[in-house]
Design an enzyme around this catalytic site. Structure first.
Site, PDB file in Angstrom:
ATOM      1  N   HIS A 226      -7.706  -5.307  -1.251  1.00  0.00           N
ATOM      2  CA  HIS A 226      -6.605  -4.716  -0.482  1.00  0.00           C
ATOM      3  C   HIS A 226      -6.504  -5.479   0.833  1.00  0.00           C
ATOM      4  CE1 HIS A 226      -3.946  -1.201  -0.752  1.00  0.00           C
ATOM      5  NE2 HIS A 226      -4.067  -1.054   0.549  1.00  0.00           N
TER       6      HIS A 226
ATOM      7  N   ASP B  99      -9.380  -4.740  -5.788  1.00  0.00           N
ATOM      8  CA  ASP B  99      -8.880  -3.731  -4.851  1.00  0.00           C
ATOM      9  C   ASP B  99      -9.594  -2.400  -5.097  1.00  0.00           C
ATOM     10  OD1 ASP B  99      -7.447  -1.990  -3.236  1.00  0.00           O
ATOM     11  OD2 ASP B  99      -5.496  -2.883  -3.728  1.00  0.00           O
TER      12      ASP B  99
ATOM     13  N   SER C 187       0.845  -1.189   0.000  1.00  0.00           N
ATOM     14  CA  SER C 187       0.000   0.000   0.000  1.00  0.00           C
ATOM     15  C   SER C 187       0.888   1.250   0.000  1.00  0.00           C
ATOM     16  CB  SER C 187      -0.970  -0.045   1.180  1.00  0.00           C
ATOM     17  OG  SER C 187      -2.006   0.891   1.021  1.00  0.00           O
TER      18      SER C 187
END
Length: 322
Positions: free
Chosen positions: A302, A273, A183
């Site tokens: 995610h 995601d 991330s």
């Protein structure tokens, strides 16, 4: 995947967010500013103890005078130079628990994990900027005329300084250093590799901070990019500064740095995601010209990607045997 492009289009997508005309000069100047920054650091033994590694708090002074904290985990009884790994954490949090790094340290890696300024760790954010500071770091400093006031400008340079510190250590072989993160951490791994060409291997797991305009075009009110929505709603509700905002965000858009990377890259994307949408990631991935590998997780968002941790270990394990 119901909200973004199909995979065949993603593999051709080259991004939407504008690249400022002086982008390369901007980052070349940042690197020059870093050249005059001291590479000195302070080590403080950690309370955490291990039979496999020695653990330290490492502090350095970043650009602008901020005190930046890292965890340093060094193999015990190391007799010769070994590989190094730099870890970057996700948005809002910190470099995590010491135990997370012990597996790599036990195999001979020296691990340096950096806390981003003003987030969940011990690094300080000493910047003073006009405009909102309420809702996120992407837009911190966006109201300033000078893009050098952007929060992530300093964090990006911190990644290079951390890398240079690790590369300078007597027990680390500078020909065997890798970086990794997920991330926000994945974005910083890309940035670090782009701005420090001695990095040999890079793992980026669904990286953030890419193609802001595309993120805006999708539904970002509940994504990692939600602060852009906040900015328009509460600061610029008629979008008077829309073009200016996306151009300024271009200075901290990882897709525009990706072409500088010389390291070998392993990248993971979840096709569901909605936090860091696939198209924003492909905008950067498609610009990488060095050796690269893409792992596509079709039913994942995610989140923890099953099997990828082992894949990452195998990727970095090659650094042990060079």
């Amino acid at each position: 995947m119901k909200f973004d492009m199909p995979l065949d289009q993603l593999k051709e997508y080259m991004g939407t967010n504008p690249k400022p005309v002086d982008f390369d000069d901007f980052w070349d100047k940042g690197l020059r500013d870093l050249e005059i920054q001291s590479m000195d650091y302070e080590l403080v033994p950690a309370e955490f103890k291990s039979g496999a590694a020695d653990c330290f708090h490492l502090y350095f002074t970043g650009v602008g005078g901020a005190r930046v904290h890292c965890q340093l985990v060094k193999p015990k009884n190391q007799k010769e130079k070994g590989p190094g790994l730099i870890w970057f954490h996700g948005y809002h949090v910190s470099s995590g628990d010491w135990i997370d790094k012990l597996g790599y340290a036990a195999e001979g890696f020296t691990v340096l994990a950096m806390d981003c300024r003003g987030q969940g760790g011990l690094s300080e954010d000493n910047s003073q900027v006009r405009g909102t500071t309420l809702k996120g770091h992407i837009i911190r400093g966006i109201e300033e005329d000078d893009p050098e006031k952007l929060y992530y400008r300093n964090v990006f340079l911190d990644t290079v300084q951390a890398a240079r510190i690790l590369l300078s250590m007597d027990n680390v072989d500078e020909e065997r250093v890798g970086v990794q993160g997920a991330s926000q951490g994945g974005a910083l791994a890309i940035v670090c590799s782009a701005l420090e060409p001695r990095i040999k291997k890079t793992v980026a797991t669904y990286p953030f901070l890419s193609d802001y305009r595309r993120a805006w075009d999708l539904d970002i009110s509940n994504s990692a990019y939600e602060e852009i929505h906040y900015y328009f709603k509460f600061i610029d509700p008629t979008h008077t500064k829309e073009a200016e905002l996306f151009n300024k965000l271009g200075y901290i858009d990882i897709q525009h740095l990706a072409g500088r990377i010389e390291a070998e890259v392993l990248w993971a994307v979840g096709m569901e995601d909605q936090i860091c949408p696939p198209s924003t990631q492909f905008a950067a991935y498609n610009k990488i010209t060095s050796q690269k590998q893409l792992e596509v997780f079709y039913e994942y968002g995610h989140e923890h990607l099953r099997t990828f941790g082992d894949r990452v270990h195998s990727f970095f394990y090659e650094l042990l045997n060079k």
